[in-house]
Write a protein that holds these residues in place. Structure first.
Motif, short mmCIF file in Angstrom:
data_model
loop_
_atom_site.label_atom_id
_atom_site.label_comp_id
_atom_site.label_asym_id
_atom_site.label_seq_id
_atom_site.Cartn_x
_atom_site.Cartn_y
_atom_site.Cartn_z
N GLY A 1 38.33 26.33 37.24
CA GLY A 1 37.81 27.43 38.07
C GLY A 1 36.32 27.59 37.88
N ASN A 2 35.77 28.61 38.54
CA ASN A 2 34.33 28.86 38.45
C ASN A 2 34.03 29.76 37.26
OD1 ASN A 2 33.16 27.39 40.45
ND2 ASN A 2 33.32 29.00 42.00
N GLU B 1 43.92 35.11 29.74
CA GLU B 1 45.34 35.48 29.64
C GLU B 1 46.23 34.25 29.66
OE1 GLU B 1 46.33 38.68 32.43
OE2 GLU B 1 44.39 39.59 31.94
N LEU C 1 48.47 28.66 41.82
CA LEU C 1 48.72 28.04 43.12
C LEU C 1 48.11 28.80 44.29
CD1 LEU C 1 52.38 26.78 42.62
CD2 LEU C 1 50.31 25.39 42.79
N ALA C 2 46.91 29.35 44.10
CA ALA C 2 46.18 29.85 45.27
C ALA C 2 45.58 28.61 45.96
CB ALA C 2 45.12 30.84 44.83
N LYS D 1 55.66 32.26 44.82
CA LYS D 1 54.60 31.43 45.40
C LYS D 1 54.85 29.95 45.06
CE LYS D 1 50.29 33.28 45.56
NZ LYS D 1 48.96 33.61 45.00
N VAL E 1 34.51 22.31 39.99
CA VAL E 1 35.12 21.65 41.15
C VAL E 1 34.42 22.19 42.39
CG1 VAL E 1 37.25 21.35 42.48
CG2 VAL E 1 37.36 21.48 39.99
N VAL F 1 43.14 29.39 38.00
CA VAL F 1 43.37 30.80 38.35
C VAL F 1 42.03 31.49 38.52
CG1 VAL F 1 45.58 30.84 37.11
CG2 VAL F 1 43.51 31.64 35.95
N LYS F 2 42.08 32.74 38.92
CA LYS F 2 40.86 33.51 39.14
C LYS F 2 39.99 33.49 37.87
CE LYS F 2 39.84 38.14 40.94
NZ LYS F 2 39.22 37.77 42.20
N MET G 1 42.97 26.69 45.88
CA MET G 1 42.38 25.57 45.14
C MET G 1 43.43 24.80 44.33
SD MET G 1 39.22 25.39 45.97
CE MET G 1 38.44 24.36 44.75
N ASN H 1 53.07 29.08 38.54
CA ASN H 1 52.24 30.18 39.03
C ASN H 1 52.85 31.49 38.55
OD1 ASN H 1 49.97 30.85 40.97
ND2 ASN H 1 51.58 32.18 41.75
N ARG H 2 51.96 32.43 38.18
CA ARG H 2 52.43 33.73 37.66
C ARG H 2 53.47 34.36 38.60
NH1 ARG H 2 48.22 38.65 37.43
NH2 ARG H 2 48.16 38.07 39.63
N THR H 3 53.16 34.40 39.88
CA THR H 3 54.13 34.92 40.85
C THR H 3 55.03 33.74 41.24
OG1 THR H 3 52.41 36.40 41.62
CG2 THR H 3 54.34 36.19 43.04
P1 NBP Z 1 41.79 32.87 43.15
O1 NBP Z 1 40.48 32.90 42.48
O2 NBP Z 1 42.00 33.72 44.33
O3 NBP Z 1 42.92 33.23 42.06
C1 NBP Z 1 44.26 33.36 42.42
C2 NBP Z 1 45.15 32.68 41.40
O4 NBP Z 1 44.95 33.28 40.11
C3 NBP Z 1 46.64 32.89 41.72
O5 NBP Z 1 47.33 31.73 41.37
C4 NBP Z 1 47.00 34.07 40.83
O6 NBP Z 1 48.36 34.16 40.54
C5 NBP Z 1 46.22 33.70 39.60
N1 NBP Z 1 46.09 34.80 38.64
C6 NBP Z 1 45.42 35.96 38.70
BR1 NBP Z 1 44.50 36.54 40.17
N2 NBP Z 1 45.49 36.70 37.61
C7 NBP Z 1 46.29 36.00 36.78
C8 NBP Z 1 46.76 36.22 35.48
N3 NBP Z 1 46.41 37.31 34.81
N4 NBP Z 1 47.57 35.30 34.93
C9 NBP Z 1 47.91 34.19 35.60
N5 NBP Z 1 47.49 33.90 36.84
C10 NBP Z 1 46.68 34.80 37.43
O7 NBP Z 1 42.19 31.36 43.51
P2 NBP Z 1 41.32 30.21 44.23
O8 NBP Z 1 40.53 30.72 45.37
O9 NBP Z 1 42.27 29.10 44.44
O10 NBP Z 1 40.28 29.78 43.09
C11 NBP Z 1 40.68 29.33 41.83
C12 NBP Z 1 39.44 29.08 41.00
O11 NBP Z 1 38.65 28.07 41.64
C13 NBP Z 1 38.53 30.29 40.86
O12 NBP Z 1 37.91 30.26 39.62
C14 NBP Z 1 37.50 30.06 41.94
O13 NBP Z 1 36.29 30.74 41.70
C15 NBP Z 1 37.34 28.55 41.88
N6 NBP Z 1 36.86 27.93 43.11
C16 NBP Z 1 37.25 28.38 44.31
C17 NBP Z 1 36.79 27.77 45.47
C18 NBP Z 1 37.25 28.23 46.82
O14 NBP Z 1 36.71 27.70 47.81
N7 NBP Z 1 38.19 29.15 46.91
C19 NBP Z 1 35.94 26.67 45.35
C20 NBP Z 1 35.58 26.20 44.11
C21 NBP Z 1 36.06 26.84 42.98
P3 NBP Z 1 49.33 35.07 41.47
O15 NBP Z 1 49.71 34.21 42.60
O16 NBP Z 1 50.43 35.40 40.56
O17 NBP Z 1 48.53 36.27 41.88
#
Ligand code: NBP
Length: 469
Positions: free
Chosen positions: A101-102, A82, A11-12, A38, A127, A74-75, A14, A33-35
């Motif tokens: 994700g990417n 994981e 739930l970041a 959130k 996406v 997720v990231k 995206m 979501n892991r946390t």
């Molecule tokens: P992030 O790439 O910043 O990832 C954060 C999310 O990953 C949180 O929900 C976090 O949980 C979770 N997470 C992590 Br970090 N480690 C984890 C683990 N070991 N187990 C479970 N959950 C884990 O999020 P985002 O920016 O929303 O992007 C998500 C995906 O989409 C990525 O692959 C990104 O490259 C891709 N993307 C992003 C965009 C953009 O504009 N941001 C655009 C297109 C694609 P937590 O809350 O518990 O830390």
């Protein structure tokens, strides 16, 4: 209690927005979501009949209707593995896991194979569109089996952006890693397009002394013509924005060091591995690397001669030439990117359709642009499947009409000492690919001289070696 249609983990920005988009289209969506906090905060703010959350992954999985459809957002990298490892013991045969994700396409291929062994389907779905796209309509590039595509099609088609004709910006890209591969190349093209826009700004600023507002006026005009695109559209407010902390423009105080997360580098590396010419995307990655050497550049700028060339081309004429050169540059960058996708598809046996890829990039994604409508139609009108764009009459006509202006602006940039690696490499690609005889004959001669590498001849078949000494 009724089970949910779709599960979403992560739930970041995206994931949060994608879940709101999916649930808003009538699919009951369950998030995790892991946390946990959130998730709780998110549901407090956005929860409704169609959008709810679970605090632990076991409850999350058992609360989804079968066969389960779980989106992971997720990231990229280890976190995806994981999450998959946590899911495997909880899932049943024929459930589907979708990584939005990417992720690197190699990882997607590996994960597909791993999950297949458990009877679980896997999709890697690119996406694009950032957080706004995820909420209001992204461009979606799903890869995986046709069966998974059919299963998810109603969801994808209802949440995706629309192309210029109103159709959803989603299409089945191909098996296993195809979706993530195409997303990677999309990002590479994004690097090239942004680089060329930045070069245009630099030329107008340095060769003509224009203020950010004056450049914005020109870009505003470009954005209403054949360069109509999201990136030109947003360049205008970025240039016009005044600095809240000072008197001038914000753009003038933004440090000239461009960041990158790696998809441009992946694309360039992949092109080198496959032997596909991708100079403009690769140059755009190098341009960001050069920009990151800010301190070194500042020091060296004091030790090298500056050009005192002043162009006598009027601003009106130059801005017209620049528009034309940019259009040529974009066509060249797209041509290179599409050729890379074609080669990868051949090597991975992905049944891709380049017209469809151009179409689904027309809306929702960062590179959405009118030029993609032109490319969609050009591909569609060809009798050949996935032709080389430079072989198509309409592309030849467009490039031919851009060439004189394109050469003129590149000449001005070189004489003025203003770096334009994007526009220049894009032109060089066209020049190289349309030159009948290149100087590679001398390279072959030299290779044969020092290393007996042999050469072919123009006048007879076979390989030859000369005793040069
Ligand atoms: P992030 O790439 O910043 O990832 C954060 C999310 O990953 C949180 O929900 C976090 O949980 C979770 N997470 C992590 Br970090 N480690 C984890 C683990 N070991 N187990 C479970 N959950 C884990 O999020 P985002 O920016 O929303 O992007 C998500 C995906 O989409 C990525 O692959 C990104 O490259 C891709 N993307 C992003 C965009 C953009 O504009 N941001 C655009 C297109 C694609 P937590 O809350 O518990 O830390």
């Amino acid at each position: 209690m009724e089970k949910s249609d779709i599960g979403l983990i992560g739930l970041a920005v995206m994931g949060a927005n994608l879940a709101r988009n999916i649930s808003g289209k009538g699919f009951t969506t369950l998030v995790f979501n892991r946390t946990v906090e959130k998730m709780t905060r998110y549901i407090e703010e956005f929860g409704n009949d169609h959008l709810s959350g679970k605090e632990n992954i076991e409850q999350f999985v058992t609360s989804l209707s079968s066969p389960r459809k779980i989106i992971i957002m997720v990231k990229a990298g280890d976190p995806v593995d994981e999450v998959i490892q946590q899911l495997i013991p909880l899932l049943e045969k024929n459930d589907t896991v979708i990584d939005c994700g990417n992720s690197h396409y190699h990882d997607t291929i590996r994960r597909s194979t791993e999950l297949q062994a458990h009877g679980i389907h896997f999709m890697g779905c690119g996406v694009s569109g950032g957080e706004e796209g995820a909420l209001h309509g992204p461009s979606l590039m799903p890869g995986g089996s046709v069966e998974c595509w059919e299963l998810m099609k109603p969801v994808w088609e209802s949440i995706a952006a629309k192309d210029f004709s109103g159709a959803p910006c989603v299409s089945h890209i191909g098996e296993d890693g195809a979706g993530h591969y195409v997303k990677m190349v999309h990002n590479g093209i994004e690097y090239a397009v942004m680089q060329m826009i930045a070069e245009a700004y630099d030329l107008l600023k340095k060769a003509y002394g224009l203020s950010p507002d004056q450049v914005a006026d020109i870009f505003d005009r470009y954005g209403k013509g054949k360069l109509e695109s999201y990136l030109f559209e947003i360049a205008v407010p970025v240039l016009r924005r005044k600095d809240d902390e000072g008197d001038g423009y914000l753009i003038d105080v933004i440090l000239d060091k461009a960041g990158q997360k790696g998809t441009g580098k992946w694309t360039g590396r992949d092109a080198l591995d496959r032997g596909v010419s991708l100079s403009t995307i690769t140059e755009s990655v190098f341009a960001r690397i050069n920009s990151s050497e800010k301190n070194l550049r500042s020091v060296l700028s004091k030790h090298f001669q500056k050009s005192n060339f002043k162009t006598n081309v009027s601003l009106e004429e130059f801005s017209r030439q620049l528009e034309s050169g940019l259009y040529g540059g974009m066509l060249s960058a797209y041509t290179q990117g599409f050729e890379l996708i074609k080669k990868a598809a051949e090597e991975n046996s992905w049944a891709i359709n380049l017209s469809e890829i151009a179409r689904i990039w027309q809306g929702g994604c960062i590179i959405r642009a009118k030029i993609l409508q032109f490319l969609t139609e050009a591909y569609k009108s060809s009798e050949k499947e996935n032709p080389f764009l430079l072989e198509l009459k309409e592309i030849q006509n467009s490039i031919n009409s851009a060439l004189p202006d394109w050469r003129a602006i590149v000449s001005i940039s070189i004489q003025s000492g203003i770096p334009t690696p994007g526009l220049t490499s894009a032109l060089q690609y066209i020049d190289a690919m349309t030159t009948e005889r290149l100087p590679a004959n001398l390279i072959q001669g030299l290779r044969d001289y020092f290393g007996a590498h042999s050469y072919e001849r123009t006048d007879k078949k076979g390989t030859f070696h000369t005793d040069w000494i």
